[in-house]
Scaffold this active site. Sequence first.
Site, PDB file in Angstrom:
ATOM      1  N   ASP A  28       0.878  -1.170   0.000  1.00  0.00           N
ATOM      2  CA  ASP A  28       0.000   0.000   0.000  1.00  0.00           C
ATOM      3  C   ASP A  28       0.915   1.219   0.000  1.00  0.00           C
ATOM      4  OD1 ASP A  28      -1.645   2.141   0.548  1.00  0.00           O
ATOM      5  OD2 ASP A  28      -2.378   1.388   2.466  1.00  0.00           O
ATOM      6  N   LYS A  91       2.791  11.356  -3.424  1.00  0.00           N
ATOM      7  CA  LYS A  91       1.831  10.616  -4.255  1.00  0.00           C
ATOM      8  C   LYS A  91       0.917  11.547  -5.053  1.00  0.00           C
ATOM      9  CE  LYS A  91      -1.618   6.963  -3.609  1.00  0.00           C
ATOM     10  NZ  LYS A  91      -2.141   6.043  -2.567  1.00  0.00           N
ATOM     11  N   GLU A 191      -7.072   0.609  -4.828  1.00  0.00           N
ATOM     12  CA  GLU A 191      -7.130   0.513  -3.365  1.00  0.00           C
ATOM     13  C   GLU A 191      -8.469  -0.011  -2.848  1.00  0.00           C
ATOM     14  OE1 GLU A 191      -5.856   4.452  -2.264  1.00  0.00           O
ATOM     15  OE2 GLU A 191      -3.836   4.061  -3.001  1.00  0.00           O
ATOM     16  N   ASP A 213     -12.787   5.689   2.369  1.00  0.00           N
ATOM     17  CA  ASP A 213     -11.353   5.712   2.698  1.00  0.00           C
ATOM     18  C   ASP A 213     -10.930   7.127   3.087  1.00  0.00           C
ATOM     19  OD1 ASP A 213      -8.575   5.751   2.757  1.00  0.00           O
ATOM     20  OD2 ASP A 213      -8.305   4.678   0.878  1.00  0.00           O
TER      21      ASP A 213
HETATM   22  P1  ADP Z   1      -2.945   7.550   3.687  1.00  0.00           P
HETATM   23  O1  ADP Z   1      -3.880   6.573   3.072  1.00  0.00           O
HETATM   24  O2  ADP Z   1      -3.241   8.966   3.298  1.00  0.00           O
HETATM   25  O3  ADP Z   1      -1.521   7.193   3.498  1.00  0.00           O
HETATM   26  P2  ADP Z   1      -3.583   6.532   6.388  1.00  0.00           P
HETATM   27  O4  ADP Z   1      -4.701   5.683   6.020  1.00  0.00           O
HETATM   28  O5  ADP Z   1      -2.363   5.879   6.911  1.00  0.00           O
HETATM   29  O6  ADP Z   1      -3.199   7.586   5.270  1.00  0.00           O
HETATM   30  O7  ADP Z   1      -4.126   7.557   7.505  1.00  0.00           O
HETATM   31  C1  ADP Z   1      -3.322   8.451   8.172  1.00  0.00           C
HETATM   32  C2  ADP Z   1      -4.201   9.334   9.055  1.00  0.00           C
HETATM   33  O8  ADP Z   1      -4.858   8.523  10.042  1.00  0.00           O
HETATM   34  C3  ADP Z   1      -3.410  10.396   9.825  1.00  0.00           C
HETATM   35  O9  ADP Z   1      -4.089  11.650   9.724  1.00  0.00           O
HETATM   36  C4  ADP Z   1      -3.460   9.870  11.257  1.00  0.00           C
HETATM   37  O10 ADP Z   1      -3.413  10.919  12.217  1.00  0.00           O
HETATM   38  C5  ADP Z   1      -4.806   9.180  11.286  1.00  0.00           C
HETATM   39  N1  ADP Z   1      -4.895   8.226  12.374  1.00  0.00           N
HETATM   40  C6  ADP Z   1      -4.099   7.150  12.600  1.00  0.00           C
HETATM   41  N2  ADP Z   1      -4.441   6.540  13.743  1.00  0.00           N
HETATM   42  C7  ADP Z   1      -5.475   7.247  14.274  1.00  0.00           C
HETATM   43  C8  ADP Z   1      -6.264   7.140  15.470  1.00  0.00           C
HETATM   44  N3  ADP Z   1      -6.035   6.168  16.343  1.00  0.00           N
HETATM   45  N4  ADP Z   1      -7.242   8.048  15.672  1.00  0.00           N
HETATM   46  C9  ADP Z   1      -7.451   9.043  14.794  1.00  0.00           C
HETATM   47  N5  ADP Z   1      -6.756   9.220  13.662  1.00  0.00           N
HETATM   48  C10 ADP Z   1      -5.770   8.320  13.398  1.00  0.00           C
HETATM   49 MG    MG Z   2      -4.486   4.900   2.110  1.00  0.00          MG
END
Ligand code: ADP
Ligand code: MG
Length: 628
Positions: A28, A91, A191, A213
Site C-alpha cells: 500500500d 503521491k 485501493e 477511505d
Molecule cells: P494515507 O492513506 O493517506 O496514506 P492513512 O490511512 O495511513 O493515510 O491515515 C493516516 C491518518 O490517520 C493520519 O491523519 C493519522 O493521524 C490518522 N490516524 C491514525 N491513527 C489514528 C487514530 N487512532 N485516531 C485518529 N486518527 C488516526
Molecule cells: Mg491509504
Amino acid sequence: MMLLDIYEPGETPLPHAGDSDRAAVGIDLGTTNSLVAVSVNGRPEILRDALGDGIVPSVVAYLEGDDEPVVGRVATRILEQEPELVVASVKRLMGRGTGDVASVGGHLAQKIRDDGQGGMVRLDVGGRIVSPVEVSGEILRTLRQRAELVLGKTVDQAVITVPAYFDDAARTATRDAARLAGIEVLRLVNEPTAAALAYGLDQGAEGLYAIYDLGGGTFDVSLLKLEKGVFQVLATGGDAALGGDDFDRALAEQLIQERGGGIAAGDVKPVLAAARRAKEALTEADTTTLDLEFGSRATRHTVTRAGFDALIAPLVARTIAAAKAVLQDAGVGPGELSGVVLVGGSTRVPLVRAEVTALFGREPLSDIDPDEVVALGAALQAEALTIGSDTLLLDVVPLSLGLETMGGLIEKVIPRNTPIPVSRAQDFTTYQDGQTAMAIHVVQGEREMVEQNRSLARFVLAGIPAMVAGAARIRVTFTVDADGLLTVSAREALTGVEARVEVKPTYGLTDDEMTGMLRASLENARADVVTRLLAEARVDGRRLILALDAALAVDGDLLSAEERAAIEGAKSALETAMTGDDREAVVAATEALEAAGRPFAERRMDRNIRRALSGVDVSRLESRLQAG
Ligand code: ADP
Ligand code: MG
C-alpha cells in the site's frame, strides 16, 4: 467455484510451496503512510519492524552531503525541524505536470520545478532536484528492504495499490518507481478493490459495496460492484484535499487561540504534531491533556472528545456529502448496498464511524485495521498471482477507449468496464483516392464527439501505397495490459507497414476532470442499464450452457442417467427463461443450472487433477512449477 472454471490437464494451477527463497508482497503506497504485507496460504500479514510497527510514513528526507535519503519515521522527525529537506505527500504529484500542481490539493512544502521537457514536476529539495518517481522509488525500496529482512528472502515482485481514480500517467509513474526500487509489478490494483479483497468479499455474496477511505490528506469513496468474482469500480468520488491532517489543523488552531494567538512559523509543526497525538488519543479516551511550550511560554490544554467532535464536524460532513454524491451519481440508494468497508487511519475517529453508519444505515465492516486493510488485500492478490488461485480478479477499463473518425465522431474500440488485460482490433480504410498516410487520434471518454472526450495520443501511419479510396485495409489494435496501460498499433494489410504508440500522457487528469468524465459516462450508462443487465444475464446463461455441453461431451460418463436428466431439465428451463425479458428469471435459472451441475464439476475437477498428476502432461506441469 463456477462450473466454467475447470482447467484442462496441465493447466491446473496447483498450489505449491513456492520458491523457498523468493516472495511476492503486497504494497500500500499511501499518501501519508505505506505498508508491506505478505500472504501465505491465504493468510495475509503485515511485515513489521523490530518494534512491531507496520507503518512506514511516506516521507523522504534528503540530508545534505548524504547520498542515501532517509525514509519513514526518522524522516518525519526531520520534517518537523527542516521541512525544506523533506518530501511528504509525493503521491499527489505522481504523473502530474507542473500545470496540474495547483489542483492536486494538500500542502506541498517543496519548490516545484519544471523538468525542462514535457512540463513534468520536479522538486527542489534543498538544492537537489528530484522527481516524484524517484521519491516514491525510495519509499518502495525501504518497504522492499523491510520485507527482505523480515522474510529472509529476496523480494522482487509486488502487487502495488493505487487510487481508483489514478490515470494512465499516474499508474505509469508508479510502475516506474517500482522499477527504480528493483520491484517487478505483478499488477497495480485499485485501493478499494484491495480493501474488498482483504474482507474476502470476492468469496461472498455478489452485490454493491461502498468503500469509504479517509486517510491523512485525502478522502476517497468508491462504489464497487462484485459479480462472479470480478470487481468493477462503478463510481469514485471524494476530496483530494481532506483528511486527518485537517483534523490536526483544526485542533491546532483552537489550541493556539486558547493561548491567546500568535505563533512563529517555526513553531507550527510541533503544535500540529501535538494536535495529532491528542486526536489519536481521543479515539480511545474521552479526554486528554497536552502541553505546549514555545514563545517562552508553557501552557497546558485539556481537550474533550465532545469538543474535538464539534471542531471536526464540518469536515466530516463534507465527506458524507461527497459519499452521498457518489451514490446519487450511480443511481444507487444506501439501502441497495451489500456492505460498507472502512479504510484509512482517520476512520478510527469515533465521529467518522458514527456518521458513516448513519449515512448507510448499517454498521460498516471494520474488523480489519483500517490502516492495514489495503496492504493485506494487495498481499492476497500477490499470492494469487504468483501461486495460482481459483479467484480471478479482474480490473476493468474505467473510461472507453477509441479513435476519432470522420466528422469528429468517436469509434469506441474498447468500451468502458471491459475486463483487462484486453486486446481489440478494428479495420479502417482510406477515404481519399491516393491517400498514403492516415492520422490516428486516440481518445478516452464516453461522449459521442471528439471534443467532449480526452485526447490521449496522436500518431501517423505513413507509407500506405496509393490506392483508390476504400481499398486499403488498416487494422488498428488497442491493447490494455493488466495495469491498465494502453498501446495502440496500426498496420496496413497489403504492405505490412506499421506504426504504434504507447500511451503515456504527459499530464494527468485533474480530479475534477476525472469526476466529470466519470459522471458523464455514468449518465450514459444509466439510460440503458436495464437492457444491458438483461443482455449480460443472457450472455452468462449462454456461456454456461456452452461450457456444460462441452463438458458433457468429454466427461458425460461421470453422471448417472438421473443426474444427467436433472441437468438437462435445468438446462431447458434456462433456455426458456432466456427467450423472455425477465432478467431475474434468467439469473435464477442460471444459478439453478449451476447448482445442478456442481457435483459434476467437482467430479471433473477430481478427474482432471488425477490425470494431471498421473503424468499425462507432467513435463508441462513441471515447467509451470519452475516458472512459478
Ligand atoms: P494515507 O492513506 O493517506 O496514506 P492513512 O490511512 O495511513 O493515510 O491515515 C493516516 C491518518 O490517520 C493520519 O491523519 C493519522 O493521524 C490518522 N490516524 C491514525 N491513527 C489514528 C487514530 N487512532 N485516531 C485518529 N486518527 C488516526
Ligand atoms: Mg491509504
